[in-house]
Scaffold this motif. Structure first.
Motif, short mmCIF file in Angstrom:
data_model
loop_
_atom_site.label_atom_id
_atom_site.label_comp_id
_atom_site.label_asym_id
_atom_site.label_seq_id
_atom_site.Cartn_x
_atom_site.Cartn_y
_atom_site.Cartn_z
N HIS A 238 1.42 -6.58 8.90
CA HIS A 238 2.42 -7.50 8.33
C HIS A 238 3.82 -6.90 8.29
O HIS A 238 4.77 -7.56 7.87
CB HIS A 238 2.00 -7.91 6.90
CG HIS A 238 2.03 -6.78 5.91
ND1 HIS A 238 1.17 -5.72 5.97
CD2 HIS A 238 2.84 -6.57 4.84
CE1 HIS A 238 1.43 -4.89 4.98
NE2 HIS A 238 2.46 -5.40 4.26
N ILE A 239 3.99 -5.65 8.72
CA ILE A 239 5.34 -5.03 8.75
C ILE A 239 5.66 -4.66 10.19
O ILE A 239 4.86 -3.99 10.86
CB ILE A 239 5.42 -3.79 7.85
CG1 ILE A 239 5.12 -4.18 6.39
CG2 ILE A 239 6.79 -3.13 7.94
CD1 ILE A 239 5.01 -3.00 5.44
N CYS B 84 0.07 -5.81 -1.27
CA CYS B 84 1.30 -5.52 -2.02
C CYS B 84 2.50 -6.30 -1.46
O CYS B 84 3.66 -5.98 -1.74
CB CYS B 84 1.61 -4.03 -1.97
SG CYS B 84 0.36 -3.03 -2.75
N PHE B 85 2.16 -7.29 -0.62
CA PHE B 85 3.22 -8.03 0.06
C PHE B 85 4.28 -8.52 -0.90
O PHE B 85 5.49 -8.36 -0.68
CB PHE B 85 2.60 -9.22 0.82
CG PHE B 85 3.60 -10.02 1.60
CD1 PHE B 85 3.91 -9.73 2.92
CD2 PHE B 85 4.28 -11.09 0.99
CE1 PHE B 85 4.86 -10.46 3.62
CE2 PHE B 85 5.23 -11.83 1.69
CZ PHE B 85 5.51 -11.52 3.01
N SER B 86 3.86 -9.16 -1.99
CA SER B 86 4.79 -9.78 -2.93
C SER B 86 5.74 -8.74 -3.54
O SER B 86 6.96 -8.96 -3.59
CB SER B 86 3.97 -10.47 -4.02
OG SER B 86 4.83 -11.04 -4.96
N GLU B 87 5.15 -7.57 -3.99
CA GLU B 87 5.97 -6.51 -4.57
C GLU B 87 6.91 -5.93 -3.52
O GLU B 87 8.08 -5.63 -3.80
CB GLU B 87 5.09 -5.41 -5.16
CG GLU B 87 4.40 -5.77 -6.46
CD GLU B 87 5.38 -6.07 -7.58
OE1 GLU B 87 6.53 -5.60 -7.53
OE2 GLU B 87 5.00 -6.81 -8.51
N THR B 88 6.39 -5.80 -2.29
CA THR B 88 7.20 -5.28 -1.19
C THR B 88 8.41 -6.20 -0.96
O THR B 88 9.55 -5.73 -0.80
CB THR B 88 6.36 -5.19 0.10
OG1 THR B 88 5.24 -4.35 -0.16
CG2 THR B 88 7.14 -4.63 1.26
N GLN C 11 7.61 0.02 -5.80
CA GLN C 11 6.47 -0.18 -6.69
C GLN C 11 5.63 1.09 -6.79
O GLN C 11 5.79 2.02 -5.97
CB GLN C 11 5.61 -1.35 -6.20
CG GLN C 11 4.84 -1.02 -4.93
CD GLN C 11 3.87 -2.11 -4.54
OE1 GLN C 11 4.09 -2.79 -3.53
NE2 GLN C 11 2.84 -2.30 -5.33
N THR C 12 4.78 1.12 -7.74
CA THR C 12 3.90 2.29 -7.92
C THR C 12 3.07 2.54 -6.66
O THR C 12 2.52 1.60 -6.07
CB THR C 12 2.96 2.05 -9.12
OG1 THR C 12 3.77 1.89 -10.27
CG2 THR C 12 2.02 3.20 -9.32
#
Ligand code: ATP
Length: 719
Positions: free
Chosen positions: A387-388, A693-697, A466-467
């Protein structure tokens, strides 16, 4: 009648063994023999005096030692008939009596077995009667036979005439026979005379022999004594010889031992000699080598001597040249001083230009770093972050793909993937570091900024994300592994190296380090003693435009990179101690490493004062999504507050607002001199590669984009 035994006594064979000789001598001296001789003498005497008895006597001699024989006269007196006499005579004639020799007789009488000469017959010798009949006796016998008893039948009693005739015939026979016997007696008497003479000569001979025997006995005794003394002498000699023999044997044994020892010694010496020979050979070859070397050295010495001579000449020439060179050097020294002063001017110019470049780049710069998939993450995703994307070659753009559409303001490139609508988010930063980027590559991009701190600027580098996105790894890294050292240790190293290089240009620096933690809006000293570690510290601003000050915060003067590394380790330990009291505190707190740099140039008189802030921010995940409550909620709220206030400060700076809300959080209050016009700021936005972690990213990237779009003004050098 011949008697051979006496003669034969002399002929007693000489025995081989001495014992036998002695026995024979003994027998010869035996009283039995004497007795026999005496008896013979007696018989001979009797023969002279009593012819009538002569026969008896001779008969007893003849019969001695054998079975008793009845004499003819006795038989006649007792014989009832002539026939019986005739038969006994004929018996005598037919059955010869055996008579042993004198020696045999003596031996037999003593019960001793007579010695028999080897080869001699042991059969008894016949006595006279036993001998083959003489002619007289044979005649007699033949007469007797012819006048023997008629083999006719006995005459009847009435035949007196016949009986008378027989008796007359018998008488005639007797008469004839008596006459014959008388003649025989005469003959025997003659024989007896002869025997007597012979006996006497034999007695003489025996006496002579006895004398000789005695003499021989004496000789034997003397000889025996002599032999005995000889034997004793010989025994003595033997014992002395044996003693000598023993002594010689001992001597021989000693000699043998000596010989053995000498042989061993000889072997040892031979071996030593061999070793020595070998050593000598080696030494000789060494000597040859040394001689060759000596010759070579001699040649070399000769060559060097020549060379020294040449060099002496050259030295004189060189001395002159040196004088010339000294003049040139003096000239060059003044040139160098001119060049150095020019270089210093260049350095000042470089700093000015460097600052200009930084200004052109913008005083807030944002780097994005995506960490790699780790451990199980890598296994689940097959090592691919789908996804990146990193589409550009300049490493400045990052694309985030999502199948479901999210309504956001960023440039969203709608497309389809596998027949489904796909949202694509593109973010642009000063630099995008891909998962493979090393710590060294990242640091290379910030090293110019670090240089600015030495030049007298306030620099602030912080990691946001994020953590678990890799903030601490980026800022601190692994202190045990040189390759994994993070930005803080690398910055310190570069600063010390650069400060050392600047020493030649007259610069001398003083460095002071501190490290603190902001947890739930409270400041804690990470380098303090255990007693003061939990003490909450406050931020003070002495005067407007002055340095921010945290009273009681440990400020350690550092002189080497190693010393700073030790401080970082100490800070880590203190953080982990605090973490045991408060779960995941390190993730829930901001850590700030500060290095004050004060420089003075002794040549130009310049001064510089810089402050380097390296900040590892707390995890940026949102409260709503993390579902935190209780203590976690308090933590999250304070994190949110400080992070959103950081964004607000940056936005206010970017908007050139009059009021910058530094005091709204401890973090911005602490960093107020490093955020804004007088400082250079760099933000790392760390991104997790995990799809969940998409959303936090997305949030982190949005925040970083806002920061990146701010122009917080031109940095002012502090001096
Ligand atoms: N670039 C990288 N290469 C290799 N490993 C990395 C990288 N970045 C992070 N990691 C690893 O990922 C894990 C999480 O990183 P790190 O602890 O630095 O995250 P963080 O954002 O600081 O988390 P927290 O906010 O909880 O402190 C660590 O094990 C770290 O070693």
């Amino acid at each position: 009648m011949e008697r051979k035994p006496l003669a034969s006594n002399r002929k007693i064979p000489v025995p081989v063994a001495e014992s036998r000789t002695k026995a024979a001598l003994k027998r010869a001296r035996s009283p039995n023999v004497n007795e026999s001789v005496t008896e013979d003498k007696r018989v001979c005497t009797d023969k002279k005096t009593a012819p009538g008895l002569k026969r008896h006597c001779s008969t007893s001699i003849l019969t001695r030692g054998s079975a008793p024989v009845t004499t003819a006269s006795t038989r006649r007196a007792t014989a009832p008939k002539l026939n019986s006499v005739k038969s006994s005579d004929s018996l005598m004639a037919r059955k010869p009596l055996s008579r042993p020799s004198v020696s045999q007789a003596a031996s037999t009488a003593r019960g001793v077995k007579p010695y028999v000469r080897p080869g001699a017959s042991t059969a008894p010798r016949p006595v006279v009667q036993g001998r083959p009949p003489t002619s007289a006796s044979s005649n007699l016998n033949s007469t007797v036979v012819s006048t023997g008893a008629p083999k006719t039948k006995p005459r009847p009693g009435w035949d007196l005439k016949g009986k008378l005739q027989d008796m007359q015939g018998e008488l005639t026979g007797c008469t004839f026979r008596i006459a014959h016997l008388e003649s025989l007696n005469q003959k025997l008497s003659g024989d007896a005379e002869m025997k007597h003479v012979a006996s006497q000569s034999a007695v003489k001979e025996i006496e002579q022999l006895k004398e000789k025997l005695d003499q021989a006995g004496h000789e034997y005794e003397s000889h025996k004594k002599k032999l005995k003394s000889d034997l004793e002498d010989l025994e003595f000699q033997k014992s002395s010889i044996e003693r000598k023999k023993r002594a010689l044997e001992e001597e021989l044994e000693d000699s043998n031992n000596k010989v053995t020892r000498l042989q061993e010694l000889s072997e040892t010496r031979n071996k030593t000699i061999e070793d020595l020979k070998f050593a000598i050979e080696q030494k000789e070859s060494e000597i040859l080598g040394l001689e060759a070397k000596a010759r070579a050295h001699e040649t070399e010495r000769q060559r060097l001597t020549n060379q020294v001579e040449e060099w002496k000449e050259m030295t004189e020439t060189h001395s002159k040249t040196i004088e010339d060179l000294k003049l040139i050097i003096e000239k060059k020294d003044s040139e160098i001083q001119n060049m150095e002063s020019r270089e210093r001017a260049h350095e000042t110019e470089r700093r000015r230009l460097h600052n200009m470049v930084q200004e052109l780049k913008g005083n807030i710069r944002v780097f994005c770093r995506v960490r790699p998939l780790l451990g199980e993450e890598e296994l689940c995703k097959g090592g691919v972050i789908s996804h990146i994307n990193f589409p550009d070659m300049d490493h400045k753009i990052l694309e985030l793909d999502k199948l479901a559409d999210i309504s956001v303001n960023e440039s969203v490139l709608n497309s389809t993937r596998g027949g489904r609508a796909m949202s694509k988010y593109e973010f642009s930063f000063d630099k995008v570091f891909q998962p493979e980027s090393s710590q060294a590559e990242v640091f290379e991009e910030i090293s110019q900024l670090v240089q600015s701190a030495l030049d007298g600027y306030n620099v602030c580098i912080f990691a946001y994300g994020q953590t678990g996105s890799g903030k601490t790894f980026t800022m601190e890294g692994c202190l045990e592994d040189e390759d994994l050292l993070g930005m803080i240790p690398r910055t310190v190293k570069q600063i010390f190296t650069a400060a050392h290089d600047l020493e030649t240009k007259g610069w001398a620096y003083k460095f002071s380090a501190s490290m603190l933690e902001i947890y739930n809006e409270n400041i804690f000293d990470l380098l303090g003693k255990s007693s003061t570690r939990e003490e909450k510290l406050e931020v003070k601003l002495l005067a407007k435009g002055e340095d921010v000050h945290v009273p009681k915060l440990s400020l350690v003067e550092v002189k080497s990179e190693l010393q700073v590394l030790k401080l970082l380790k100490k800070a880590c330990e203190n953080r982990s101690v605090a973490e045991t009291k408060c779960n995941q505190r390190s993730s829930r707190s901001h850590s700030v490493f500060q290095l004050k740099l004060e420089g003075a140039n002794s040549i130009t008189g310049e001064h510089s004062k810089g402050l380097l802030n390296l900040v590892d921010l707390a995890g940026s995940e949102r409260v709503k999504e993390s579902g935190s409550e209780g203590q976690r909620l308090v933590e999250a709220q304070s994190i949110n507050k400080s992070l959103s206030n950081l964004g607000n400060v940056i936005m206010a700076l970017g908007n050139k607002e009059k009021h910058i809300p530094y005091r709204n959080s401890k973090l911005t209050y602490l960093l107020q001199n490093s955020l804004g016009g007088n400082s250079k700021t760099l933000m790392f936005v760390n991104v997790s590669p995990k799809e969940e972690c998409f959303s936090e990213t997305l949030n982190s990237l949005r925040f970083a984009t806002k920061v990146n779009q701010c122009n917080i003004g031109t940095a002012q050098k502090k001096s």
